[in-house]
Design an enzyme around this catalytic site. Structure first.
Site, PDB file in Angstrom:
ATOM      1  N   GLU A   1       0.788  -1.230   0.000  1.00 29.12           N
ATOM      2  CA  GLU A   1       0.000   0.000   0.000  1.00 29.12           C
ATOM      3  C   GLU A   1       0.825   1.287   0.000  1.00 29.12           C
ATOM      4  OE1 GLU A   1      -2.770  -0.323   3.279  1.00 29.12           O
ATOM      5  OE2 GLU A   1      -4.010  -1.753   2.198  1.00 29.12           O
TER       6      GLU A   1
ATOM      7  N   GLU B   1      -5.796  -8.334   0.324  1.00 31.32           N
ATOM      8  CA  GLU B   1      -6.435  -8.072   1.621  1.00 31.32           C
ATOM      9  C   GLU B   1      -7.880  -7.670   1.394  1.00 31.32           C
ATOM     10  OE1 GLU B   1      -4.561  -5.226   4.282  1.00 31.32           O
ATOM     11  OE2 GLU B   1      -2.576  -5.987   3.731  1.00 31.32           O
TER      12      GLU B   1
HETATM   13  C1  FCB Z   1      -4.515  -2.370   5.497  1.00 36.44           C
HETATM   14  C2  FCB Z   1      -3.129  -2.765   5.951  1.00 36.44           C
HETATM   15  C3  FCB Z   1      -3.129  -3.848   6.998  1.00 36.44           C
HETATM   16  C4  FCB Z   1      -4.237  -3.659   8.006  1.00 36.44           C
HETATM   17  C5  FCB Z   1      -5.556  -3.494   7.290  1.00 36.44           C
HETATM   18  C6  FCB Z   1      -6.738  -3.372   8.213  1.00 36.44           C
HETATM   19  O1  FCB Z   1      -4.504  -1.075   5.000  1.00 36.44           O
HETATM   20  O2  FCB Z   1      -2.356  -3.204   4.881  1.00 36.44           O
HETATM   21  O3  FCB Z   1      -1.863  -3.873   7.605  1.00 36.44           O
HETATM   22  O4  FCB Z   1      -3.937  -2.586   8.814  1.00 36.44           O
HETATM   23  O5  FCB Z   1      -5.499  -2.355   6.479  1.00 36.44           O
END
Ligand code: FCB
Length: 536
Positions: free
Chosen positions: A232, A441
């Site tokens: 990210e 994610e």
């Molecule tokens: C993302 C991150 C991860 C976690 C989630 C909830 O942005 O990559 O580490 O904090 O959010």
């Protein structure tokens, strides 16, 4: 007579179970089903060695940061202790969740506790250069991560390894000094001169990160094919350098400077591209036997931007600009090589098709959590970012954040709006880039576990549609997260885990919603039973 009634009941049950097990939304063969964790958030706890060499370690315990509520005051050393419990967690992922993959990160500062700046790589990653890096590396930690990756493979879990999941070595980033250097600097002013150990503000980070990537490719390449360079990058920028109310997440160095945004973007883009090259140079072992020793990509956080009022041209333009700056600029740069470094919406000749950036993505990792609603204001908020002419709402009212606007639909404990359709929206753009995609994610802070099952089914159902309709070539899904963990500046209250953990015994307990994910992973698709239990 009695016997035939028993038999009839038995067959009725069997037929019911078979109907429930029928896969109504299949996923492609070979699909990766996993969870995602990160080193800083999940390694520490109980007997694990503390991760003291990172900027985040310093950041979350600084008294001024705690006093100003930049951070929660919770500390990562009471975390889930993946460092010691990785074998058990591998079993949990494999048998408890029916998974065949796990995304995790390797902590740069554990491998290189001191600076690698003296190692000369101007001639490439030659055997001499790698030997010089080897002399600086902590061999105990190298052995540790090899054991972790080996344990995952033994359990038939494909490891997907992230090289940088937010935390940086202190030798490259002193977050408190950088924070203090910006204390009297306004958002439009220049970046202060003379900063040292300035993390992503310093272009020197590019070479050092490439050295770490090269070393990791060399040392772990026989166990890993799937590499994520940076987690990210745009969140690193927004949360570290746009700390206006409701926007940044108080990540180190916690400043508010549009000039810093402009300085860090090219460093993150270049760091990704050089790490990509480094991995391809040193990882020559095809661990998965599919003919490609390295598949490297960036992990990109993507947000579904919507206009607050779809009839307002200003809001519509603002949402489009948010989508462009946040979702597209970085991905365009590392695929086509068109890098809009000045964020003005046009690609000047010097920004077009840069050969040092083009084609540096074997896949694209997408982290998707939420929708943002955008109010356009028609004029840029800063001359530094011509397209930043909007105010986004990214999170909503929670007991901890009572001044935020009320949730427009259903929101998580963290105040993020649940919006499964947005996954298709962001993947519609990613699909045009012509690369394989992993959802690296997706998850929900839901301590009561009241919404998670439905959340999983709705997002996976959307994802199944994306695949079936050919919108994007999605090859895997990683749920955030395996266990509850240290949620950065917010500490432990957001519960993202499919499993909780007991901070004293370390024992994991799967939440009820984990059953939905296990069923989907085991069946390679969504069954009638799961839909009936969790579906709309
Ligand atoms: C993302 C991150 C991860 C976690 C989630 C909830 O942005 O990559 O580490 O904090 O959010």
């Amino acid at each position: 007579m009695r016997r035939s009634i028993v038999l009839a009941a038995f067959f009725a049950l069997l037929v019911g179970a078979t109907a429930r097990a029928e896969v109504v939304q299949p996923f492609p063969g070979g699909f990766l089903w996993g969870t995602a964790i990160s080193a800083f958030q999940s390694e520490m706890g109980a007997g694990a060695p503390d991760d003291t060499g990172t900027d985040w370690w310093v950041w979350v315990r600084d008294p001024a940061n705690i006093a100003s509520a930049r951070v929660s005051g919770d500390l990562p050393e009471t975390g889930p202790d993946f460092y010691d419990r990785y074998r058990k967690d591998a079993r949990l992922a494999r048998h408890g969740l029916g998974n065949n993959a796990l995304r995790l990160s390797i902590e740069w500062s554990r491998i290189f506790p001191a600076s690698t700046a003296a190692v000369d790589v101007s001639g490439g990653f030659t055997p001499q250069a790698l030997a010089a890096l080897d002399a600086l590396a902590d061999q105990g930690e190298v052995a540790h991560y090899r054991a972790v990756l080996g344990a995952l493979r033994e359990r038939k879990l494909v490891p997907m390894v992230t090289l940088n999941h937010f935390s940086l070595p202190l030798w490259i980033h002193e977050p408190l000094a950088v924070r203090d250097a910006f204390a009297a600097v306004g958002p439009d002013a220049d970046v202060p001169a003379g900063l040292t150990r300035a993390g992503w503000l310093d272009p020197a980070i590019v070479d050092e990160f490439a050295k770490f990537a090269a070393y990791a490719g060399w040392k772990f390449g026989d166990l890993v094919d799937l590499w994520c360079t940076i987690n990210e990058p745009v969140v690193v920028i927004v949360s570290g350098f746009i700390n206006a109310a409701g926007v940044g997440g108080n990540f180190p160095p916690g400043v508010f400077s549009f000039a810093a945004v402009r300085t860090t973007i090219p460093n993150l883009v270049a760091a990704h591209a050089r790490a990509y090259d480094a991995l391809h140079a040193t990882d020559t072992v095809d661990a998965d036997g599919d003919g490609t020793p390295v598949k490297a990509g960036v992990v990109h956080n993507m947000v579904a931007f919507h206009p607050a009022n779809p009839a307002s041209p200003l809001d519509v333009a603002g949402a489009a600009h948010g989508d462009y700056i946040y979702n597209r600029v970085f991905l365009n740069a590392v695929t086509t090589g068109d890098f809009d470094a000045d964020l003005d919406g046009t690609i000047s000749p010097s920004e077009a098709a840069r050969p040092d950036l083009a084609g540096r993505s074997d896949f694209i990792g997408v982290n998707y959590y939420l929708r943002a609603v955008v109010t356009g204001i028609g004029v840029p908020l800063t001359s530094r970012i011509p397209l930043f002419d909007f105010i986004p709402t990214l999170s909503y009212r929670t007991p901890r954040n009572p001044s935020a606007p009320p949730c427009p639909s259903t929101c998580s404990d963290f105040g993020w709006e649940i919006y499964p359709a947005g996954l298709r929206e962001v993947l519609s753009f990613v699909g045009t880039l012509g690369r394989p995609v992993y959802v690296t994610e997706n998850g929900i802070a839901d301590a009561a576990d009241a919404l998670r099952g439905r959340y999983i089914v709705d997002h996976l159902s959307t994802l199944g549609g994306v695949i079936a309709d050919g919108v994007a070539d999605v090859r895997g899904y990683f749920h955030w997260s395996l266990t509850d963990n240290f949620e950065w500046s917010s500490g432990y209250y957001p519960r993202f885990g499919l499993a909780s953990f007991d901070p004293v015994s370390g024992r994991r307990k799967l939440r009820a919603s984990a059953r939905a994910y296990r069923s989907i992973a085991r069946h390679d698709g969504i069954t009638r039973g799961v839909l009936a239990r969790y579906g709309p």
